[in-house]
Write a protein that holds these residues in place. Structure first.
Motif, PDB file in Angstrom:
ATOM      1  N   THR A 143       0.836  -1.197   0.000  1.00 51.73           N
ATOM      2  CA  THR A 143       0.000   0.000   0.000  1.00 51.73           C
ATOM      3  C   THR A 143       0.871   1.248   0.000  1.00 51.73           C
ATOM      4  O   THR A 143       1.947   1.241   0.618  1.00 51.73           O
ATOM      5  CB  THR A 143      -0.930   0.014   1.238  1.00 51.73           C
ATOM      6  N   PRO A 144       0.430   2.320  -0.687  1.00 51.15           N
ATOM      7  CA  PRO A 144       1.256   3.535  -0.690  1.00 51.15           C
ATOM      8  C   PRO A 144       1.398   4.157   0.694  1.00 51.15           C
ATOM      9  O   PRO A 144       2.312   4.954   0.907  1.00 51.15           O
ATOM     10  CB  PRO A 144       0.522   4.485  -1.648  1.00 51.15           C
ATOM     11  N   ASP A 145       0.534   3.808   1.657  1.00 52.46           N
ATOM     12  CA  ASP A 145       0.717   4.380   2.999  1.00 52.46           C
ATOM     13  C   ASP A 145       1.464   3.442   3.951  1.00 52.46           C
ATOM     14  O   ASP A 145       1.395   3.606   5.169  1.00 52.46           O
ATOM     15  CB  ASP A 145      -0.605   4.897   3.598  1.00 52.46           C
TER      16      ASP A 145
ATOM     17  N   GLU B 211       2.882  -3.328   6.581  1.00 49.76           N
ATOM     18  CA  GLU B 211       2.427  -2.677   5.360  1.00 49.76           C
ATOM     19  C   GLU B 211       3.629  -2.047   4.685  1.00 49.76           C
ATOM     20  O   GLU B 211       4.425  -1.364   5.339  1.00 49.76           O
ATOM     21  CB  GLU B 211       1.371  -1.623   5.695  1.00 49.76           C
ATOM     22  N   ILE B 212       3.792  -2.287   3.382  1.00 49.21           N
ATOM     23  CA  ILE B 212       4.975  -1.803   2.669  1.00 49.21           C
ATOM     24  C   ILE B 212       4.565  -1.001   1.444  1.00 49.21           C
ATOM     25  O   ILE B 212       3.675  -1.400   0.691  1.00 49.21           O
ATOM     26  CB  ILE B 212       5.902  -2.975   2.254  1.00 49.21           C
ATOM     27  N   SER B 213       5.250   0.133   1.251  1.00 44.10           N
ATOM     28  CA  SER B 213       5.085   0.970   0.058  1.00 44.10           C
ATOM     29  C   SER B 213       6.351   0.891  -0.775  1.00 44.10           C
ATOM     30  O   SER B 213       7.454   0.845  -0.232  1.00 44.10           O
ATOM     31  CB  SER B 213       4.843   2.424   0.475  1.00 44.10           C
ATOM     32  N   ILE B 214       6.213   0.897  -2.091  1.00 44.23           N
ATOM     33  CA  ILE B 214       7.412   0.936  -2.922  1.00 44.23           C
ATOM     34  C   ILE B 214       7.728   2.352  -3.392  1.00 44.23           C
ATOM     35  O   ILE B 214       8.679   2.553  -4.143  1.00 44.23           O
ATOM     36  CB  ILE B 214       7.343  -0.037  -4.125  1.00 44.23           C
ATOM     37  N   GLY B 215       6.972   3.348  -2.954  1.00 42.98           N
ATOM     38  CA  GLY B 215       7.310   4.718  -3.314  1.00 42.98           C
ATOM     39  C   GLY B 215       6.095   5.627  -3.246  1.00 42.98           C
ATOM     40  O   GLY B 215       4.962   5.157  -3.167  1.00 42.98           O
ATOM     41  N   ASP B 216       6.367   6.922  -3.298  1.00 42.85           N
ATOM     42  CA  ASP B 216       5.305   7.914  -3.145  1.00 42.85           C
ATOM     43  C   ASP B 216       4.594   8.202  -4.463  1.00 42.85           C
ATOM     44  O   ASP B 216       4.694   9.300  -5.014  1.00 42.85           O
ATOM     45  CB  ASP B 216       5.873   9.221  -2.564  1.00 42.85           C
TER      46      ASP B 216
ATOM     47  N   VAL C 213       0.953   6.302  -6.731  1.00 46.22           N
ATOM     48  CA  VAL C 213      -0.119   5.327  -6.535  1.00 46.22           C
ATOM     49  C   VAL C 213      -0.271   4.462  -7.779  1.00 46.22           C
ATOM     50  O   VAL C 213      -0.503   4.959  -8.876  1.00 46.22           O
ATOM     51  CB  VAL C 213      -1.452   6.033  -6.201  1.00 46.22           C
ATOM     52  N   LEU C 214      -0.119   3.158  -7.601  1.00 41.73           N
ATOM     53  CA  LEU C 214      -0.329   2.195  -8.676  1.00 41.73           C
ATOM     54  C   LEU C 214      -1.809   1.813  -8.718  1.00 41.73           C
ATOM     55  O   LEU C 214      -2.535   2.033  -7.761  1.00 41.73           O
ATOM     56  CB  LEU C 214       0.512   0.939  -8.424  1.00 41.73           C
ATOM     57  N   THR C 215      -2.233   1.209  -9.823  1.00 36.08           N
ATOM     58  CA  THR C 215      -3.641   0.820  -9.929  1.00 36.08           C
ATOM     59  C   THR C 215      -3.985  -0.333  -8.992  1.00 36.08           C
ATOM     60  O   THR C 215      -5.120  -0.491  -8.580  1.00 36.08           O
ATOM     61  CB  THR C 215      -3.994   0.432 -11.373  1.00 36.08           C
ATOM     62  N   ASN C 216      -2.995  -1.147  -8.666  1.00 36.18           N
ATOM     63  CA  ASN C 216      -3.184  -2.155  -7.616  1.00 36.18           C
ATOM     64  C   ASN C 216      -1.806  -2.588  -7.142  1.00 36.18           C
ATOM     65  O   ASN C 216      -0.790  -2.219  -7.732  1.00 36.18           O
ATOM     66  CB  ASN C 216      -4.027  -3.338  -8.123  1.00 36.18           C
ATOM     67  N   GLY C 217      -1.757  -3.364  -6.080  1.00 38.83           N
ATOM     68  CA  GLY C 217      -0.469  -3.658  -5.437  1.00 38.83           C
ATOM     69  C   GLY C 217       0.330  -4.789  -6.063  1.00 38.83           C
ATOM     70  O   GLY C 217       1.410  -5.125  -5.576  1.00 38.83           O
TER      71      GLY C 217
HETATM   72  N1  ADE Z   1      -0.373  -0.056  -4.236  1.00 34.21           N
HETATM   73  C1  ADE Z   1      -0.646   1.039  -4.966  1.00 34.21           C
HETATM   74  N2  ADE Z   1       0.392   1.883  -4.967  1.00 34.21           N
HETATM   75  C2  ADE Z   1       1.363   1.300  -4.209  1.00 34.21           C
HETATM   76  C3  ADE Z   1       2.675   1.689  -3.823  1.00 34.21           C
HETATM   77  N3  ADE Z   1       3.230   2.854  -4.204  1.00 34.21           N
HETATM   78  N4  ADE Z   1       3.376   0.858  -3.037  1.00 34.21           N
HETATM   79  C4  ADE Z   1       2.838  -0.312  -2.637  1.00 34.21           C
HETATM   80  N5  ADE Z   1       1.611  -0.734  -2.954  1.00 34.21           N
HETATM   81  C5  ADE Z   1       0.878   0.066  -3.745  1.00 34.21           C
END
Ligand code: ADE
Length: 224
Positions: A87-89, A129-134, A136-140
């Motif tokens: 997730t982005p957060d 919960e892990i984000s790969i960057g700031d 937003v992707l359409t899904n994870g």
């Molecule tokens: N799902 C949507 N955007 C994402 C992100 N930046 N990092 C991780 N999961 C995501």
């Protein structure tokens, strides 16, 4: 026992190419890690195989329902496994985190829905919960692929040469130096003289200078 990775997603085919190709594909084929991709719809019980619904309290978009996710995770989880929601957060992915994940025995990745997932999933069946960057992707699902690729490189044997892990960006907190290969002259562009000199001390000095220069230009925050 090699690391086992389970991925729960609504779009399993997004991972087909990623897991089959290149160093990651070879690492899996060689048994350095095992990745199982699961379609969340397999855990739905209704005729329409419903995975999402409208948010309570109103608002745009759809929310991933708890029932199929709880059922999937409860079926797949093992004692001591780490259950991760992309997730982005979330916590930003870093080399330290990737290496830490590479030392686990069993990871479960949950790829979210564009609009979000029911909070009770995050509260009860997710450990991190892990984000790969700031952004937003359409899904994870792509985010899960990125985390798997990044952690796989830390599993012994996945990269041919252990050396290639140490001599690169982010282990030193400097960006990489430029690389050249044959031909020494191409369309009027020649390779820097020092690289052809055979003088290893001079080459090392030149490389570090280029790293500092590049880092100052592109990522000055890394020099602080
Ligand atoms: N799902 C949507 N955007 C994402 C992100 N930046 N990092 C991780 N999961 C995501």
């Amino acid at each position: 026992m090699p690391l086992l990775v389970d991925v729960l997603t609504l779009f399993p085919r997004m991972l087909d190419g990623v897991l089959a190709e290149s160093i990651l594909g070879k690492g899996i084929a060689a048994g350095h890690l095992a990745v199982r991709v699961h379609d969340l719809r397999a855990w739905t019980t209704d005729k329409h195989r419903t995975t999402d619904d409208r948010p309570f309290g109103g608002g745009a978009g759809m929310v991933l329902k708890p029932e199929p996710v709880f059922a999937a995770i409860e079926q797949l989880q093992t004692a001591g496994c780490r259950r991760i929601y992309l997730t982005p957060d979330g916590t930003p992915l870093s080399p330290v985190l990737a290496q830490e994940l590479s030392r686990e025995r069993h990871l479960i990745f949950l790829s979210g829905h564009y609009e979000g997932i029911d909070q009770r999933i995050r509260d009860r069946v997710i450990d991190q919960e892990i984000s790969i960057g700031d952004y937003v992707l359409t899904n994870g699902t792509l985010a899960a692929a990125v985390v798997i690729d990044a952690l796989a490189r830390f599993i012994p044997g996945v990269l041919g040469e252990e050396k290639s892990l140490t001599h690169e960006s982010f282990t030193s907190k400097l960006l990489d130096f430029p690389q050249y290969t044959r031909p020494a002259e191409f369309r009027g562009m020649s390779v820097p003289e020092v690289l052809l000199s055979g003088n290893h001390a001079e080459i090392e000095k030149w490389r570090v200078a280029r790293q500092v220069e590049k880092t100052r230009q592109v990522r000055p925050d890394l020099l602080k």
